[in-house]
Write a protein that holds these residues in place. Structure first.
Motif, PDB file in Angstrom:
ATOM      1  N   THR A  81     -37.811  71.730  84.707  1.00 12.46           N
ATOM      2  CA  THR A  81     -38.831  70.695  84.516  1.00 12.46           C
ATOM      3  C   THR A  81     -39.028  69.880  85.788  1.00 12.46           C
ATOM      4  OG1 THR A  81     -38.319  70.566  82.162  1.00 12.46           O
ATOM      5  CG2 THR A  81     -39.557  68.731  83.114  1.00 12.46           C
ATOM      6  N   THR A  82     -37.951  69.321  86.329  1.00 11.51           N
ATOM      7  CA  THR A  82     -38.001  68.606  87.608  1.00 11.51           C
ATOM      8  C   THR A  82     -36.816  69.053  88.437  1.00 11.51           C
ATOM      9  OG1 THR A  82     -39.070  66.686  86.584  1.00 11.51           O
ATOM     10  CG2 THR A  82     -38.070  66.368  88.753  1.00 11.51           C
ATOM     11  N   GLY A  83     -37.088  69.725  89.534  1.00 14.20           N
ATOM     12  CA  GLY A  83     -36.022  70.317  90.325  1.00 14.20           C
ATOM     13  C   GLY A  83     -35.367  69.355  91.298  1.00 14.20           C
ATOM     14  N   VAL A  84     -34.208  69.772  91.806  1.00 15.36           N
ATOM     15  CA  VAL A  84     -33.481  68.998  92.809  1.00 15.36           C
ATOM     16  C   VAL A  84     -34.179  69.152  94.164  1.00 15.36           C
ATOM     17  CG1 VAL A  84     -31.289  69.214  91.606  1.00 15.36           C
ATOM     18  CG2 VAL A  84     -31.949  70.961  93.279  1.00 15.36           C
ATOM     19  N   ALA A  85     -33.769  68.347  95.139  1.00 18.43           N
ATOM     20  CA  ALA A  85     -34.376  68.380  96.465  1.00 18.43           C
ATOM     21  C   ALA A  85     -33.775  69.521  97.288  1.00 18.43           C
ATOM     22  CB  ALA A  85     -34.182  67.043  97.172  1.00 18.43           C
ATOM     23  N   LEU A  86     -34.488  70.624  97.382  1.00 15.56           N
ATOM     24  CA  LEU A  86     -34.020  71.789  98.125  1.00 15.56           C
ATOM     25  C   LEU A  86     -34.353  71.634  99.608  1.00 15.56           C
ATOM     26  CD1 LEU A  86     -35.397  74.426  95.615  1.00 15.56           C
ATOM     27  CD2 LEU A  86     -33.002  73.739  95.845  1.00 15.56           C
ATOM     28  N   SER A  87     -33.529  72.250 100.468  1.00 16.53           N
ATOM     29  CA  SER A  87     -33.784  72.174 101.908  1.00 16.53           C
ATOM     30  C   SER A  87     -34.875  73.148 102.339  1.00 16.53           C
ATOM     31  CB  SER A  87     -32.499  72.449 102.696  1.00 16.53           C
ATOM     32  OG  SER A  87     -31.619  71.355 102.593  1.00 16.53           O
ATOM     33  N   SER A  88     -34.925  74.299 101.694  1.00 13.57           N
ATOM     34  CA  SER A  88     -35.981  75.264 102.005  1.00 13.57           C
ATOM     35  C   SER A  88     -36.083  76.287 100.890  1.00 13.57           C
ATOM     36  CB  SER A  88     -35.714  75.973 103.337  1.00 13.57           C
ATOM     37  OG  SER A  88     -34.588  76.824 103.238  1.00 13.57           O
ATOM     38  N   VAL A  89     -37.260  76.903 100.792  1.00  8.49           N
ATOM     39  CA  VAL A  89     -37.478  78.015  99.868  1.00  8.49           C
ATOM     40  C   VAL A  89     -38.232  79.097 100.628  1.00  8.49           C
ATOM     41  CG1 VAL A  89     -38.675  78.799  97.793  1.00  8.49           C
ATOM     42  CG2 VAL A  89     -37.477  76.610  97.770  1.00  8.49           C
ATOM     43  N   THR A  90     -37.706  80.322 100.574  1.00  7.56           N
ATOM     44  CA  THR A  90     -38.362  81.474 101.185  1.00  7.56           C
ATOM     45  C   THR A  90     -38.591  82.511 100.100  1.00  7.56           C
ATOM     46  OG1 THR A  90     -37.280  81.082 103.311  1.00  7.56           O
ATOM     47  CG2 THR A  90     -38.211  83.273 102.943  1.00  7.56           C
ATOM     48  N   THR A 109     -41.896  71.108  88.097  1.00  4.22           N
ATOM     49  CA  THR A 109     -42.005  70.500  89.422  1.00  4.22           C
ATOM     50  C   THR A 109     -40.897  71.023  90.322  1.00  4.22           C
ATOM     51  OG1 THR A 109     -42.999  68.460  88.579  1.00  4.22           O
ATOM     52  CG2 THR A 109     -41.960  68.350  90.739  1.00  4.22           C
ATOM     53  N   MET A 110     -41.285  71.636  91.442  1.00  2.62           N
ATOM     54  CA  MET A 110     -40.319  72.084  92.448  1.00  2.62           C
ATOM     55  C   MET A 110     -40.365  71.129  93.628  1.00  2.62           C
ATOM     56  SD  MET A 110     -40.057  75.660  94.642  1.00  2.62           S
ATOM     57  CE  MET A 110     -39.293  76.588  93.293  1.00  2.62           C
ATOM     58  N   ASN A 111     -39.203  70.656  94.056  1.00  9.05           N
ATOM     59  CA  ASN A 111     -39.110  69.718  95.163  1.00  9.05           C
ATOM     60  C   ASN A 111     -38.435  70.371  96.364  1.00  9.05           C
ATOM     61  OD1 ASN A 111     -40.210  67.338  93.821  1.00  9.05           O
ATOM     62  ND2 ASN A 111     -38.348  67.367  92.589  1.00  9.05           N
ATOM     63  N   VAL A 112     -39.232  70.743  97.351  1.00 12.96           N
ATOM     64  CA  VAL A 112     -38.676  71.254  98.607  1.00 12.96           C
ATOM     65  C   VAL A 112     -38.719  70.079  99.578  1.00 12.96           C
ATOM     66  CG1 VAL A 112     -38.718  73.145 100.275  1.00 12.96           C
ATOM     67  CG2 VAL A 112     -39.718  73.467  98.015  1.00 12.96           C
ATOM     68  N   THR A 113     -37.863  69.118  99.306  1.00  9.49           N
ATOM     69  CA  THR A 113     -37.946  67.819  99.974  1.00  9.49           C
ATOM     70  C   THR A 113     -36.625  67.388 100.600  1.00  9.49           C
ATOM     71  OG1 THR A 113     -37.557  66.774  97.811  1.00  9.49           O
ATOM     72  CG2 THR A 113     -39.840  66.983  98.531  1.00  9.49           C
ATOM     73  N   GLY A 114     -35.679  68.329 100.706  1.00  9.99           N
ATOM     74  CA  GLY A 114     -34.425  68.023 101.376  1.00  9.99           C
ATOM     75  C   GLY A 114     -34.588  68.118 102.873  1.00  9.99           C
ATOM     76  N   THR A 115     -33.479  68.163 103.602  1.00 10.96           N
ATOM     77  CA  THR A 115     -33.525  68.277 105.054  1.00 10.96           C
ATOM     78  C   THR A 115     -34.280  69.539 105.461  1.00 10.96           C
ATOM     79  OG1 THR A 115     -31.386  67.156 105.226  1.00 10.96           O
ATOM     80  CG2 THR A 115     -32.126  68.399 107.154  1.00 10.96           C
ATOM     81  N   GLY A 116     -35.279  69.381 106.293  1.00 12.21           N
ATOM     82  CA  GLY A 116     -36.131  70.512 106.665  1.00 12.21           C
ATOM     83  C   GLY A 116     -37.325  70.578 105.747  1.00 12.21           C
ATOM     84  N   GLY A 117     -37.089  70.913 104.488  1.00 12.12           N
ATOM     85  CA  GLY A 117     -38.138  70.905 103.477  1.00 12.12           C
ATOM     86  C   GLY A 117     -39.228  71.934 103.683  1.00 12.12           C
ATOM     87  N   ASN A 118     -38.889  73.104 104.266  1.00 14.41           N
ATOM     88  CA  ASN A 118     -39.903  74.116 104.560  1.00 14.41           C
ATOM     89  C   ASN A 118     -40.064  75.117 103.421  1.00 14.41           C
ATOM     90  OD1 ASN A 118     -40.392  73.054 107.147  1.00 14.41           O
ATOM     91  ND2 ASN A 118     -38.666  74.188 107.996  1.00 14.41           N
ATOM     92  N   PHE A 119     -41.318  75.504 103.189  1.00 11.15           N
ATOM     93  CA  PHE A 119     -41.647  76.501 102.172  1.00 11.15           C
ATOM     94  C   PHE A 119     -42.315  77.668 102.880  1.00 11.15           C
ATOM     95  CE2 PHE A 119     -44.022  78.561  98.822  1.00 11.15           C
ATOM     96  CZ  PHE A 119     -43.217  78.426  97.700  1.00 11.15           C
ATOM     97  N   THR A 120     -41.727  78.876 102.727  1.00 11.01           N
ATOM     98  CA  THR A 120     -42.193  80.048 103.456  1.00 11.01           C
ATOM     99  C   THR A 120     -42.428  81.218 102.510  1.00 11.01           C
ATOM    100  OG1 THR A 120     -40.917  79.370 105.409  1.00 11.01           O
ATOM    101  CG2 THR A 120     -41.670  81.655 105.333  1.00 11.01           C
ATOM    102  N   ILE A 121     -43.549  81.901 102.702  1.00 10.88           N
ATOM    103  CA  ILE A 121     -43.811  83.142 101.975  1.00 10.88           C
ATOM    104  C   ILE A 121     -43.721  84.278 102.985  1.00 10.88           C
ATOM    105  CG2 ILE A 121     -45.385  84.396 100.460  1.00 10.88           C
ATOM    106  CD1 ILE A 121     -46.765  81.737  99.862  1.00 10.88           C
ATOM    107  N   ALA A 122     -42.758  85.170 102.807  1.00 17.07           N
ATOM    108  CA  ALA A 122     -42.578  86.288 103.725  1.00 17.07           C
ATOM    109  C   ALA A 122     -43.614  87.371 103.444  1.00 17.07           C
ATOM    110  CB  ALA A 122     -41.169  86.853 103.589  1.00 17.07           C
ATOM    111  N   ALA A 123     -43.740  88.311 104.362  1.00 20.31           N
ATOM    112  CA  ALA A 123     -44.658  89.430 104.171  1.00 20.31           C
ATOM    113  C   ALA A 123     -44.326  90.140 102.860  1.00 20.31           C
ATOM    114  CB  ALA A 123     -44.544  90.404 105.341  1.00 20.31           C
TER     115      ALA A 123
END
Length: 230
Positions: A81-90, A109-123
């Motif tokens: 429902t409400t996620g923790v603050a992740l550093s990154s998601v790939t 709700t996904m929170n990519v809001t930790g240190t870095g906070g980058n969201f990446t979609i690979a090929a």
């Protein structure tokens, strides 16, 4: 007789003290780690994840500060429902990998809001809302958004509302992306760097949007939130 009783009591007390010390030092709180999916499944299911999340001692659900990867060939359904603050998601590792928002009509709700906070979609990676989930899901990003040749489908019945809410300049880059509702809530700025971007709606809560030399296309309208009176 009394000496024996005293010795037994002392021995029992010593064992209790040693036990308290042992468990106090062996019980570790959840720590940030780096982990990848080990199987197709729900995000909130420990068996979906390999060793590396949190303390890394056993398979467990990602905790705050974790860097998370959806592995090739796996479909992970985000059912928190409400996620923790992740550093990154790939999403993906170069050929496939799917992240699906929503498992029912509950908004996630996904929170990519930790240190870095980058969201990446690979090929080959795919991010999508569950087609049978009639809900508005939220993806909060504090860092950068990069699409390296994957797919971001945010306009299914289960829609994905993307908010950039970092504290420094954020960028959207890669091979292009189509957002549903794109919100900028950042006192710094967000720049489309090296990529043309499409959004159904752009909402500027705070901050600025700099498209640089790239094309920003709206499919409905642009909205600027009014300033709140002081």
């Amino acid at each position: 007789m009394r000496k024996n009783k005293f010795r037994k009591l002392l021995l029992i007390l010593s064992c209790i003290v040693y036990a308290i010390i042992f468990f106090a030092f062996s019980a570790k709180p959840a720590q940030a780690g780096s982990c990848a999916s080990a199987a197709t499944g729900n995000w909130a299911t420990a068996a979906t994840w390999g060793i590396g999340c949190g303390t890394g001692g056993s398979a467990q659900v990602p905790v705050a500060g974790d860097s998370v990867t959806i592995s090739n060939g796996h479909t992970v359904t985000y059912n928190v429902t409400t996620g923790v603050a992740l550093s990154s998601v790939t999403v993906g590792q170069g050929t496939s990998g799917i992240l699906t928002f929503g498992s029912n009509t509950t908004a996630r709700t996904m929170n990519v809001t930790g240190t870095g906070g980058n969201f990446t979609i690979a090929a080959g990676g795919t991010v999508t809302g569950n087609a049978s989930s009639a809900a508005n899901h939220v993806l909060n990003i504090a860092g950068n958004f990069t699409n390296n040749g994957g797919t971001f489908t945010s306009t299914n019945a289960g829609k994905i509302l993307t908010t950039f809410n970092g504290a420094t300049t954020q960028t959207i880059s890669g091979t292009g992306v189509t957002f549903y509702i794109l919100t900028v809530n950042n006192a710094s700025s967000i720049t489309t760097l090296g990529v043309n971007t499409t959004a159904t709606t752009l909402t500027l809560t705070t901050g600025t949007f700099d498209a640089a030399t790239y094309l920003l296309t709206f499919t409905t309208f642009w909205e600027k939130q009014p300033r709140q009176p002081k």
